[in-house]
Design a protein around this motif. Sequence first.
Motif: not given
Length: 399
Positions: A138-139, A132-136, A5-8, A144-147
């Motif tokens: 950038r998430e 747009l901040e969450r749909a960006s 799961l991601t957040a931010g 990629v870190a998890a991958g």
Amino acid sequence: MLRFLTAGESHGRGLVVVVDGVPAGLALDLARLTALLRRRQGGYGRGRRMAIESDRADVMSGVRRGITTGAPITLVVENRDWVNWQRTMHVEPEAPEGATGANRAPVVRPRPGHADLAGALKYDLDDVRDVLERASARETAARVAAGGVALQLLEAAGLRVTSHVTAIGELGLPGDRVVSFDEAAALAVDAPLRCVDAALETAMIARIDQAKADGDTLGGTFEVIVTGVPVGLGSYVQWDRKLDGRLAQAVMSIPAIKGVGIGLGDAAARRPGSVVHDEILPPDARGPVRPTNRAGGLEGGVTNGEDLRVVGHMKPIATLMQPLRSIDLTTLDPAPAAIERSDVCAVPAAAVVGEAMVALVLADALLERFGGDSLAQLTRHMAATTPAVAARVTRAPEA
């Protein structure tokens, strides 16, 4: 078996991802995580944001002395641009003392092609920035870190993953051009577009320059290739266990991806079966021989031992410097769409995200098939689980 799961937000303090299910005993190379994140930021056609951010993933849990413990792995990717956005993105009711950056006005002109309008209507929001901040995209740094963790797990099990760009806009490799894993893997990490055809890459770069001059954007196509894939990942017994469906959902979830193909993809619909299906010939030491791999390593939702080939089709980015027509949500009057700092083309970056998502799905399928709470258990189970057809192949022929 393996989930995340991601957040931010795009301009918040940073991004967080929790990866659960990684076996204990995996030596995690943090420098390789950073290198993968930097690859996501590269590629010709990227915007000014990439000059600000220099991503790295800090491990908060699940790793001790460089080795995974079996506990959930928490990775944090800080946003260096946060210093310029504190007065816009603060979490407190009022901006805290000492907050820096401008206090930006609400975004009220949704961009066609983005989640802006649908998200504002769904969540009953007055400021499109909350969408747009969450749909960006950038998430995707968190993905990629998890991958990157999943990629290292796959490599420890004998699987390798790479990608390459096959098309930018209307310019692409010929439809019958099959790029081998070794060709794609040999491309330079810092190649502008990671296309195997140097002349075509030069033309693609010129096309991106033209789009930038026109205030426009471009999409394209990339292919992820995985070699060393064992037979039997996925299943045909239920719809949600079919590996091609799981891969398609994962790649389609990447922002701006509008189509996913396995092997020939949509070209298979335009050809007769005689030139679509991969013939099965007498075995060599590894098993039955397939002279072609048009199926992309998957038949009936199950891997067949050939290289896995997944194609992603990316639409042009929704932010145009020459904005399309939209409306002002406060007045409902016509207005040009909002302009957010953005890229002209991000297909090479999407390919890196594609590698990450394919790796996460494959790591999950690998653990599902072979099990193991530690890397040692996983590799033992893989060595002991020889597909029945391979076992038959190794038997001496009857007299």
